[in-house]
Motif scaffolding. Structure first.
Motif, PDB file in Angstrom:
ATOM      1  N   ASN A 163     -17.960   9.081  13.144  1.00 54.53           N
ATOM      2  CA  ASN A 163     -16.845   9.300  12.229  1.00 54.53           C
ATOM      3  C   ASN A 163     -16.933   8.365  11.034  1.00 54.53           C
ATOM      4  OD1 ASN A 163     -14.475  10.449  11.359  1.00 54.53           O
ATOM      5  ND2 ASN A 163     -13.195   8.969  12.431  1.00 54.53           N
ATOM      6  N   ARG A 183      -9.281   7.575  -7.590  1.00 53.98           N
ATOM      7  CA  ARG A 183      -7.829   7.809  -7.526  1.00 53.98           C
ATOM      8  C   ARG A 183      -7.142   6.454  -7.553  1.00 53.98           C
ATOM      9  NH1 ARG A 183      -8.596  11.311  -2.344  1.00 53.98           N
ATOM     10  NH2 ARG A 183     -10.065  12.827  -3.164  1.00 53.98           N
ATOM     11  N   TRP A 186      -1.585   1.384  -7.549  1.00 54.76           N
ATOM     12  CA  TRP A 186      -1.341  -0.022  -7.248  1.00 54.76           C
ATOM     13  C   TRP A 186      -1.612  -0.277  -5.779  1.00 54.76           C
ATOM     14  CZ3 TRP A 186      -1.507  -3.394 -10.835  1.00 54.76           C
ATOM     15  CH2 TRP A 186      -1.100  -3.065 -12.132  1.00 54.76           C
ATOM     16  N   ASP A 188      -2.156  -3.116  -2.493  1.00 52.80           N
ATOM     17  CA  ASP A 188      -1.894  -4.432  -1.943  1.00 52.80           C
ATOM     18  C   ASP A 188      -3.052  -4.745  -0.993  1.00 52.80           C
ATOM     19  OD1 ASP A 188      -0.926  -6.708  -0.795  1.00 52.80           O
ATOM     20  OD2 ASP A 188       0.578  -5.685   0.446  1.00 52.80           O
ATOM     21  N   ASP A 191      -2.320  -5.028   2.657  1.00 52.20           N
ATOM     22  CA  ASP A 191      -2.085  -3.726   3.253  1.00 52.20           C
ATOM     23  C   ASP A 191      -3.435  -3.062   3.581  1.00 52.20           C
ATOM     24  OD1 ASP A 191      -0.964  -1.339   3.982  1.00 52.20           O
ATOM     25  OD2 ASP A 191       0.149  -1.027   2.128  1.00 52.20           O
ATOM     26  N   VAL A 195      -5.363  -1.891   7.139  1.00 49.47           N
ATOM     27  CA  VAL A 195      -5.834  -0.545   7.489  1.00 49.47           C
ATOM     28  C   VAL A 195      -7.290  -0.622   7.943  1.00 49.47           C
ATOM     29  CG1 VAL A 195      -6.280   1.776   6.622  1.00 49.47           C
ATOM     30  CG2 VAL A 195      -4.244   0.564   5.882  1.00 49.47           C
ATOM     31  N   LEU A 219      -0.834  -7.431  -7.015  1.00 43.86           N
ATOM     32  CA  LEU A 219      -1.298  -6.078  -6.729  1.00 43.86           C
ATOM     33  C   LEU A 219      -2.555  -5.801  -7.546  1.00 43.86           C
ATOM     34  CD1 LEU A 219       2.027  -4.014  -6.749  1.00 43.86           C
ATOM     35  CD2 LEU A 219       0.810  -4.974  -4.794  1.00 43.86           C
ATOM     36  N   ALA A 334       0.923  -5.838 -12.480  1.00 38.34           N
ATOM     37  CA  ALA A 334       1.975  -5.003 -11.920  1.00 38.34           C
ATOM     38  C   ALA A 334       3.336  -5.606 -12.234  1.00 38.34           C
ATOM     39  CB  ALA A 334       1.795  -4.895 -10.414  1.00 38.34           C
ATOM     40  N   ARG A 335       4.288  -4.716 -12.518  1.00 38.44           N
ATOM     41  CA  ARG A 335       5.649  -5.187 -12.707  1.00 38.44           C
ATOM     42  C   ARG A 335       6.269  -5.397 -11.337  1.00 38.44           C
ATOM     43  NH1 ARG A 335       8.378  -0.722 -15.121  1.00 38.44           N
ATOM     44  NH2 ARG A 335       6.379   0.328 -14.985  1.00 38.44           N
TER      45      ARG A 335
ATOM     46  N   ARG B  84      -9.839  14.918   6.432  1.00 31.38           N
ATOM     47  CA  ARG B  84      -9.658  13.699   5.680  1.00 31.38           C
ATOM     48  C   ARG B  84      -9.824  14.050   4.198  1.00 31.38           C
ATOM     49  NH1 ARG B  84     -13.256  10.281   4.331  1.00 31.38           N
ATOM     50  NH2 ARG B  84     -12.748   8.120   3.972  1.00 31.38           N
ATOM     51  N   HIS B  85      -9.381  13.179   3.315  1.00 31.96           N
ATOM     52  CA  HIS B  85      -9.543  13.401   1.877  1.00 31.96           C
ATOM     53  C   HIS B  85      -8.670  14.541   1.369  1.00 31.96           C
ATOM     54  CE1 HIS B  85     -12.436  10.530   0.753  1.00 31.96           C
ATOM     55  NE2 HIS B  85     -13.317  10.916   1.624  1.00 31.96           N
ATOM     56  N   GLU B  87      -5.259  14.121   0.966  1.00 32.84           N
ATOM     57  CA  GLU B  87      -3.951  13.482   0.886  1.00 32.84           C
ATOM     58  C   GLU B  87      -2.972  14.308   0.060  1.00 32.84           C
ATOM     59  OE1 GLU B  87      -6.716  11.742   0.176  1.00 32.84           O
ATOM     60  OE2 GLU B  87      -6.793   9.977   1.482  1.00 32.84           O
ATOM     61  N   PRO B 105     -11.068  13.840  12.542  1.00 40.22           N
ATOM     62  CA  PRO B 105     -10.828  13.971  13.961  1.00 40.22           C
ATOM     63  C   PRO B 105      -9.685  13.059  14.411  1.00 40.22           C
ATOM     64  CG  PRO B 105     -12.694  12.514  13.564  1.00 40.22           C
ATOM     65  CD  PRO B 105     -12.212  12.973  12.234  1.00 40.22           C
ATOM     66  N   GLU B 110      -2.672  10.565  20.479  1.00 38.89           N
ATOM     67  CA  GLU B 110      -1.870  10.289  19.299  1.00 38.89           C
ATOM     68  C   GLU B 110      -1.114  11.553  18.891  1.00 38.89           C
ATOM     69  OE1 GLU B 110      -4.289   7.307  17.368  1.00 38.89           O
ATOM     70  OE2 GLU B 110      -3.233   7.779  15.504  1.00 38.89           O
ATOM     71  N   GLU B 191       7.194   4.399  -9.247  1.00 41.45           N
ATOM     72  CA  GLU B 191       7.064   2.939  -9.270  1.00 41.45           C
ATOM     73  C   GLU B 191       6.449   2.398  -7.990  1.00 41.45           C
ATOM     74  OE1 GLU B 191       7.511   1.284 -11.915  1.00 41.45           O
ATOM     75  OE2 GLU B 191       8.630   2.696 -13.151  1.00 41.45           O
ATOM     76  N   MET B 192       5.197   2.794  -7.748  1.00 41.20           N
ATOM     77  CA  MET B 192       4.494   2.371  -6.539  1.00 41.20           C
ATOM     78  C   MET B 192       4.437   0.853  -6.391  1.00 41.20           C
ATOM     79  SD  MET B 192       3.022   4.282  -4.301  1.00 41.20           S
ATOM     80  CE  MET B 192       1.308   3.953  -3.944  1.00 41.20           C
ATOM     81  N   GLN B 193       4.348   0.169  -7.549  1.00 38.16           N
ATOM     82  CA  GLN B 193       4.216  -1.283  -7.486  1.00 38.16           C
ATOM     83  C   GLN B 193       5.400  -1.931  -6.775  1.00 38.16           C
ATOM     84  OE1 GLN B 193       3.709  -2.309 -11.621  1.00 38.16           O
ATOM     85  NE2 GLN B 193       4.452  -0.306 -12.200  1.00 38.16           N
ATOM     86  N   TYR B 194       6.609  -1.370  -6.976  1.00 39.69           N
ATOM     87  CA  TYR B 194       7.777  -1.926  -6.278  1.00 39.69           C
ATOM     88  C   TYR B 194       7.619  -1.752  -4.776  1.00 39.69           C
ATOM     89  CZ  TYR B 194      10.086  -1.679 -10.852  1.00 39.69           C
ATOM     90  OH  TYR B 194      10.409  -1.813 -12.163  1.00 39.69           O
ATOM     91  N   ARG B 196       4.902  -1.291  -2.950  1.00 42.31           N
ATOM     92  CA  ARG B 196       3.851  -2.158  -2.396  1.00 42.31           C
ATOM     93  C   ARG B 196       4.355  -3.594  -2.230  1.00 42.31           C
ATOM     94  NH1 ARG B 196       0.778   1.675  -0.534  1.00 42.31           N
ATOM     95  NH2 ARG B 196      -0.626   2.704  -1.983  1.00 42.31           N
ATOM     96  N   ILE B 199       7.049  -3.760   0.597  1.00 39.69           N
ATOM     97  CA  ILE B 199       6.459  -3.581   1.925  1.00 39.69           C
ATOM     98  C   ILE B 199       5.804  -4.893   2.336  1.00 39.69           C
ATOM     99  CG2 ILE B 199       4.591  -2.464   3.206  1.00 39.69           C
ATOM    100  CD1 ILE B 199       6.743  -0.476   2.854  1.00 39.69           C
ATOM    101  N   THR B 218       0.685   1.698   7.756  1.00 39.05           N
ATOM    102  CA  THR B 218       0.263   2.348   6.513  1.00 39.05           C
ATOM    103  C   THR B 218      -0.384   3.684   6.811  1.00 39.05           C
ATOM    104  OG1 THR B 218      -0.143   0.182   5.549  1.00 39.05           O
ATOM    105  CG2 THR B 218      -1.145   2.077   4.442  1.00 39.05           C
ATOM    106  N   LEU B 220      -2.612   5.816   4.881  1.00 36.07           N
ATOM    107  CA  LEU B 220      -3.380   5.664   3.649  1.00 36.07           C
ATOM    108  C   LEU B 220      -3.276   6.876   2.733  1.00 36.07           C
ATOM    109  CD1 LEU B 220      -5.147   3.433   2.485  1.00 36.07           C
ATOM    110  CD2 LEU B 220      -7.124   4.702   3.284  1.00 36.07           C
ATOM    111  N   TYR B 224       4.162   5.556   4.480  1.00 36.35           N
ATOM    112  CA  TYR B 224       4.309   4.593   5.569  1.00 36.35           C
ATOM    113  C   TYR B 224       5.038   5.238   6.737  1.00 36.35           C
ATOM    114  CZ  TYR B 224       2.949   1.056   2.181  1.00 36.35           C
ATOM    115  OH  TYR B 224       2.257   0.330   1.258  1.00 36.35           O
TER     116      TYR B 224
END
Lengths: 340, 236
Positions: A163, A183, A186, A188, A191, A195, A219, A334-335, B84-85, B87, B105, B110, B191-194, B196, B199, B218, B220, B224
């Motif tokens: 895999n 892709r 932002w 972390d 994080d 993963v 970030l 990052a803000r 996968r890929h 998203e 897979p 799970e 606002e992904m930065q907030y 991240r 979290i 996470t 990915l 979350y």
């Protein structure tokens, strides 16, 4: 002399040019201008076979100039009286570039073949383990429980390995395609490394990974999926070549203009030349044939780091090997909202 | 005697649908398999399954269209199976109303955990009191407090809001956009930065080891998940 080595093809072409110029001088009365022109194509052919357009341009230009100087009337000057000769010069370049293009295609195919061989080997290894082990389970009626479990764990390990390899291949294909399809978002690092560590949850090695991250880590603007792949490959590699049961250290430090990520293990030192070549495609250390894996992993690491405008290198420490990844800080930070 | 719950597997790859049928049958479910869009719609209308497992890469019809058409009629939990890929596809199907997803897979156990948790949510086990709990974390929404092992944690208002939303939606995959919209408000979806940053700070306060999170997991490229309950403790 080693510094000349990358230019050896130029040297061969120039030597050839010198030799044919001497031959041309000696037999010029006998050969005729037409045949001499053909002889001057030889260095062009030799260099074009390398498939490097820049080299072809340089050598073809020199070949044309020498031919012009020595033979095209008026001789010993760059002037050309008969415009038909300009046409000959154009032909020199056309021949040169056509062969360069073909040579490039052949080389690309050769690389594909090596890739295919490496991959089929690396895919077949876990696959044969799965085949062998399942055959064993299907045929043998009286296997004790302990052995049975051992066999099943081997099967499970092989599937995870496969895999991971396939994930690498997909990411590699994505990188090859075009740089623009990163892709970016932002990210972390804490994080993402989390993963990456999760990927080893089946391998009973997770507890050996030590992570240390500066508390003020900003970030990063990058492709999260690829960065996870980078960390997984670095960890996988560090684990594979590590002395058994020794810890793997991950240290992430943030500096004003960059982030430095170190992945270190405990192992025998490796040769300087090997350290440099580690990130090249299909490179594998000589004495590690028994360790499962391919040279693909680290070369993908390099591709991922380069795609993020960073640098990657490996060096020996007192008791192991460290891979250092340096990623530039995003141009616009990052803000963040602060609240107490 | 309780009748067996019915699972509809919509999957064109026979190897996978056979493996899933075998496994889920062993776990006490009744299984029907549909290999294409048409028979899937027929089975949905005649059998009314309790759970739908849907392969997103179904030929002869977009899996997303199927989710849309199921959602117009019923709220049966849908778990999407995807490669996968993908998203973007996963996020789109979650927004269309799919309940959860698994990328191939996957581990069958799970998947079982996801099925059970989706079923429980469907049964409507919404917390009725002000107390939300997950292992050693206890939140009192009326008192505005969070305690870990009996010790009160100092959370900022946003951290509290985020954790509350997580604890109200335990074991559920929550996309980035949904979290931003629900916790920060409409207009903050990008606002992904907030997200991240918060979290990260929330993990430092509630997790034992923020590089090996046990609560905030996470997903990915998707979002979350607040993992809680025995199903999510042991991954294989």
């Amino acid at each position: 002399m080693t510094f000349l080595y990358p230019y050896r093809h130029y040297l061969v072409s120039f030597a050839l040019l010198l030799i044919i110029s001497i031959i041309g001088e000696l037999f010029s009365g006998w050969l005729g201008l037409m045949n001499i022109a053909l002889i001057y194509l030889l260095p062009v052919l030799v260099i074009a076979l390398r498939g490097d357009r820049h080299a072809t341009t340089v050598v073809t230009a020199i070949s044309v100039i020498v031919f012009d100087l020595l033979y095209v009337p008026p001789r010993y000057s760059l002037d050309v009286h008969d415009l038909a000769y300009v046409w000959s010069f154009v032909i020199f370049f056309v021949v040169g570039y056509t062969i360069t293009y073909q040579a490039k295609r052949i080389q690309a195919n050769a690389i594909k073949e090596i890739l295919l061989n490496t991959l089929s080997h690396d895919l077949k290894t876990p696959l044969s383990s799965i085949q062998g082990n399942t055959a064993l389970l299907l045929r043998e009626k009286n296997i004790d429980e302990h052995t049975q479990r051992e066999v099943l764990i081997q099967i499970s390990d092989s599937t995870h390995r496969m895999n991971r390899l396939i994930a690498n291949l997909l990411d590699s294909a994505r990188l090859k395609d075009n740089r623009e399809i990163l892709r970016k978002e932002w990210c972390d690092f804490e994080d993402l490394i989390g993963v990456a560590i999760q990927e080893f949850r089946h391998d009973r090695v997770m507890h050996r990974i030590d992570v240390e991250i500066s508390p003020d880590m900003p970030l990063f603007w990058g492709d999260g999926g690829l960065l996870v792949r980078l960390f997984v490959n670095l960890l996988d590699n560090a684990l594979k070549y590590s002395s058994p049961d020794k810890p793997i250290c991950v240290v992430m430090t943030s500096m004003p203009t960059k982030t430095v990520i170190l992945v270190c293990n405990d192992s025998e030192p490796i040769k300087k030349a090997d350290l440099k070549n580690m990130f090249d495609k299909f490179y594998r250390l000589e004495n590690t044939a028994d360790i499962v894996g391919s040279g693909v992993g680290l070369s993908i690491c390099k591709d991922i780091v380069i795609a993020h405008e960073g640098e990657i290198e490996a060096y020996n420490t007192d008791h192991g090997i460290c891979v250092e990844v340096v990623l530039p800080a995003p141009k616009v930070p990052a803000r963040t909202l602060r609240e107490e | 005697m309780k009748t067996k719950d019915l699972i509809l597997i919509i999957e064109d790859d026979e190897a996978i649908s056979r493996m899933l049928s075998l496994f889920l049958d062993q776990q006490g479910y009744k299984i029907i398999v549909a290999g294409d869009m048409k028979s899937a719609i027929r089975e949905l209308q005649t059998q009314s399954p309790e759970i739908v497992l849907l392969d997103l890469g179904l030929p002869g019809g977009d899996g997303k269209t199927l989710i849309k058409s199921i959602r117009t009629q019923r709220s049966t939990p849908i778990i999407v199976l995807s490669a996968r890929h993908e998203e973007k596809e996963i996020i789109a199907s979650l927004e269309l109303g799919a309940d959860d997803y698994m990328t191939k897979p996957f581990s069958t156990y799970e998947l079982l955990a996801r099925i059970r948790s989706a079923q429980r949510r469907f049964m409507g086990l919404q917390p009725s009191s002000n107390i939300l709990q997950c292992h050693e974390l206890v939140m009192d929404t009326a008192q505005h407090t969070v305690a870990k092992n009996g010790e009160f944690l100092k959370l900022t208002p946003t951290e509290f809001g985020l954790l509350k939303y997580f604890m109200l939606h335990q074991n559920q995959v929550l996309t980035h956009i949904r979290l931003l919209k629900e916790v920060w408000g409409v207009g903050y979806q990008q606002e992904m930065q907030y997200l991240r940053t918060y979290i990260n700070s929330l993990r430092k306060k509630i997790e034992h080891d923020s590089t090996r999170p046990a609560y905030i997991l996470t997903e990915l490229g998707v979002g979350y998940r607040f993992g809680c309950g025995d199903d999510f403790d042991s991954k294989e």
